[in-house]
Write a protein that holds these residues in place. Structure first.
Motif, PDB file in Angstrom:
ATOM      1  N   GLY A  53       0.815  -1.377   0.143  1.00 59.49           N
ATOM      2  CA  GLY A  53      -0.141   0.064   0.569  1.00 59.49           C
ATOM      3  C   GLY A  53       1.112   1.091   0.034  1.00 59.49           C
ATOM      4  N   THR A  54       2.284   0.997  -0.009  1.00 55.92           N
ATOM      5  CA  THR A  54       2.617   2.263  -0.300  1.00 55.92           C
ATOM      6  C   THR A  54       2.942   2.665  -1.577  1.00 55.92           C
ATOM      7  N   PRO A  55       3.032   4.286  -1.530  1.00 59.02           N
ATOM      8  CA  PRO A  55       3.806   4.698  -3.288  1.00 59.02           C
ATOM      9  C   PRO A  55       4.936   4.131  -3.932  1.00 59.02           C
ATOM     10  N   PHE A  56       4.932   3.715  -5.234  1.00 58.20           N
ATOM     11  CA  PHE A  56       6.413   3.561  -5.810  1.00 58.20           C
ATOM     12  C   PHE A  56       6.905   4.513  -5.844  1.00 58.20           C
ATOM     13  N   LYS A  57       7.649   4.552  -5.845  1.00 54.43           N
ATOM     14  CA  LYS A  57       9.398   6.176  -5.150  1.00 54.43           C
ATOM     15  C   LYS A  57       9.987   5.572  -6.888  1.00 54.43           C
ATOM     16  N   ALA A  58      10.565   6.859  -7.563  1.00 47.62           N
ATOM     17  CA  ALA A  58      10.861   7.128  -8.501  1.00 47.62           C
ATOM     18  C   ALA A  58      12.616   8.062  -7.986  1.00 47.62           C
ATOM     19  N   PHE A  59      13.885   7.866  -8.990  1.00 45.07           N
ATOM     20  CA  PHE A  59      14.447   8.624  -9.176  1.00 45.07           C
ATOM     21  C   PHE A  59      14.221   9.301 -10.003  1.00 45.07           C
ATOM     22  N   PHE A  60      14.524  10.706  -9.667  1.00 46.33           N
ATOM     23  CA  PHE A  60      14.569  12.038 -11.144  1.00 46.33           C
ATOM     24  C   PHE A  60      15.840  12.793 -10.848  1.00 46.33           C
ATOM     25  N   ARG A  61      16.269  13.034 -12.105  1.00 45.75           N
ATOM     26  CA  ARG A  61      17.715  14.177 -12.055  1.00 45.75           C
ATOM     27  C   ARG A  61      16.190  15.405 -11.801  1.00 45.75           C
ATOM     28  N   ASP A  62      17.448  16.006 -10.549  1.00 43.46           N
ATOM     29  CA  ASP A  62      17.022  17.576  -9.861  1.00 43.46           C
ATOM     30  C   ASP A  62      18.220  18.685 -11.247  1.00 43.46           C
ATOM     31  N   THR A  63      16.575  19.880 -12.306  1.00 42.98           N
ATOM     32  CA  THR A  63      18.058  19.555 -12.842  1.00 42.98           C
ATOM     33  C   THR A  63      18.594  21.331 -12.449  1.00 42.98           C
ATOM     34  N   ASP A  64      18.444  21.977 -10.898  1.00 48.61           N
ATOM     35  CA  ASP A  64      18.477  23.248 -10.242  1.00 48.61           C
ATOM     36  C   ASP A  64      20.109  22.603  -9.717  1.00 48.61           C
ATOM     37  N   ARG A  65      20.651  21.811  -9.132  1.00 47.95           N
ATOM     38  CA  ARG A  65      21.509  21.022  -8.140  1.00 47.95           C
ATOM     39  C   ARG A  65      21.925  21.875  -7.610  1.00 47.95           C
ATOM     40  N   LYS A  66      20.602  22.815  -6.611  1.00 45.04           N
ATOM     41  CA  LYS A  66      20.506  22.897  -5.581  1.00 45.04           C
ATOM     42  C   LYS A  66      20.457  22.189  -4.041  1.00 45.04           C
ATOM     43  N   ASP A  67      20.202  21.122  -4.126  1.00 44.43           N
ATOM     44  CA  ASP A  67      19.774  20.377  -3.253  1.00 44.43           C
ATOM     45  C   ASP A  67      18.687  18.732  -3.705  1.00 44.43           C
ATOM     46  N   CYS A  68      18.783  18.108  -2.534  1.00 47.75           N
ATOM     47  CA  CYS A  68      18.311  16.961  -3.362  1.00 47.75           C
ATOM     48  C   CYS A  68      17.925  15.683  -3.179  1.00 47.75           C
ATOM     49  N   ASP A  69      16.579  16.442  -3.141  1.00 46.04           N
ATOM     50  CA  ASP A  69      15.221  16.465  -3.269  1.00 46.04           C
ATOM     51  C   ASP A  69      15.015  15.338  -4.542  1.00 46.04           C
ATOM     52  N   CYS A  70      15.542  14.749  -4.772  1.00 44.68           N
ATOM     53  CA  CYS A  70      15.348  13.542  -6.220  1.00 44.68           C
ATOM     54  C   CYS A  70      14.939  13.089  -6.343  1.00 44.68           C
ATOM     55  N   PHE A  71      13.171  12.323  -5.259  1.00 46.45           N
ATOM     56  CA  PHE A  71      12.583  11.110  -5.190  1.00 46.45           C
ATOM     57  C   PHE A  71      11.269  11.722  -5.487  1.00 46.45           C
ATOM     58  N   SER A  72      10.251  10.852  -6.837  1.00 48.91           N
ATOM     59  CA  SER A  72       8.842  11.158  -6.549  1.00 48.91           C
ATOM     60  C   SER A  72       8.648  10.268  -6.700  1.00 48.91           C
ATOM     61  N   VAL A  73       6.715  10.984  -6.315  1.00 51.76           N
ATOM     62  CA  VAL A  73       5.676   9.182  -6.003  1.00 51.76           C
ATOM     63  C   VAL A  73       5.107   9.207  -7.241  1.00 51.76           C
ATOM     64  N   PHE A  74       5.050  10.525  -8.238  1.00 50.82           N
ATOM     65  CA  PHE A  74       4.251  11.021  -9.086  1.00 50.82           C
ATOM     66  C   PHE A  74       4.064  11.010 -10.597  1.00 50.82           C
ATOM     67  N   PHE A  75       3.366  10.410 -11.426  1.00 51.65           N
ATOM     68  CA  PHE A  75       3.627  10.251 -12.366  1.00 51.65           C
ATOM     69  C   PHE A  75       3.180  10.621 -14.180  1.00 51.65           C
ATOM     70  N   ARG A  76       3.694  10.607 -15.105  1.00 54.48           N
ATOM     71  CA  ARG A  76       3.034  10.575 -16.139  1.00 54.48           C
ATOM     72  C   ARG A  76       3.197   9.607 -17.238  1.00 54.48           C
ATOM     73  N   VAL A  77       1.875   9.086 -17.511  1.00 54.01           N
ATOM     74  CA  VAL A  77       2.367   8.104 -19.220  1.00 54.01           C
ATOM     75  C   VAL A  77       3.113   8.469 -19.887  1.00 54.01           C
ATOM     76  N   GLU A  78       4.369   7.842 -20.448  1.00 52.72           N
ATOM     77  CA  GLU A  78       4.873   8.236 -22.042  1.00 52.72           C
ATOM     78  C   GLU A  78       4.343   7.366 -22.572  1.00 52.72           C
ATOM     79  N   GLU A  79       4.025   6.426 -22.377  1.00 50.33           N
ATOM     80  CA  GLU A  79       4.213   5.019 -23.558  1.00 50.33           C
ATOM     81  C   GLU A  79       3.540   3.522 -23.061  1.00 50.33           C
ATOM     82  N   ILE A  80       2.849   2.954 -23.607  1.00 48.00           N
ATOM     83  CA  ILE A  80       2.399   1.831 -23.179  1.00 48.00           C
ATOM     84  C   ILE A  80       3.244   0.554 -24.388  1.00 48.00           C
ATOM     85  N   PHE A  81       3.618  -0.477 -23.647  1.00 41.16           N
ATOM     86  CA  PHE A  81       3.678  -1.528 -24.590  1.00 41.16           C
ATOM     87  C   PHE A  81       4.062  -2.822 -24.018  1.00 41.16           C
TER      88      PHE A  81
END
Length: 176
Positions: A78-106
């Motif tokens: 029941g916990t949210p799935f988290k994924a790493f992302f590259r943070d472009t501002d490089r000021k901090d290290c908050d680089c995990f998210s549980v929010f997504f947008r579908v790009e492709e299904i295959f």
């Protein structure tokens, strides 16, 4: 097979052909279809239903500018799935998210998801990890009010998830 179900309990027979239960796959496929089309229908009763059409009708007073249905995937416990992302501002290290947008299904039930950067009401980044940076702090999810596209995508097998929660329809300027 998702959620630890065995083959017998997760199969159904349609015209004599056994089909694996692909609930999450079907929802993500529907989200992709909704994002890809522009229709205008009356809103159904449940305002957070992932199948709600058109895009922009999910918890949003304005429908005309949405290009993304933001969602979270839930694991077996029941916990949210988290994924790493590259943070472009490089000021901090908050680089995990549980929010997504579908790009492709295959391949039936695999998907490429774009990781969305969580933002607060003032468009500041929200660090979803605890103070030690080792675990997801579920209380911090409540601070998220907006999202920004990241340049990070992840490919997942949608059969590995037990739940999906649609969060919002937003405009992220995907094609800008």
């Amino acid at each position: 097979m998702g959620c630890g179900r065995n083959l017998e309990s997760s199969s159904s027979s349609v015209h004599g052909i056994k089909k694996k239960d692909q609930c999450i796959c079907d929802v993500v496929r529907a989200i992709k279809d909704i994002q890809d089309q522009a229709t205008d229908n009356d809103c159904p009763v449940c305002p957070t239903n992932c199948f709600l059409e058109p895009l922009g009708g999910l918890v949003s007073p304005s429908r005309h500018q949405a290009d993304t249905r933001v969602f979270m995937l839930l694991t077996k416990d029941g916990t949210p799935f988290k994924a790493f992302f590259r943070d472009t501002d490089r000021k901090d290290c908050d680089c995990f998210s549980v929010f997504f947008r579908v790009e492709e299904i295959f391949d039936g039930c695999c998907a490429t998801l774009r990781v969305l950067e969580p933002l607060d009401y003032h468009h500041k980044e929200v660090d979803l990890l605890n103070d030690c940076g080792t675990k997801l702090d579920l209380r911090k999810i409540c601070k998220v009010r907006d999202f920004r596209l990241s340049s990070s995508c992840i490919t997942v097998d949608l059969n590995c998830f037990c739940g999906i929660e649609c969060v919002a329809d937003v405009y992220l300027g995907v094609c800008d």
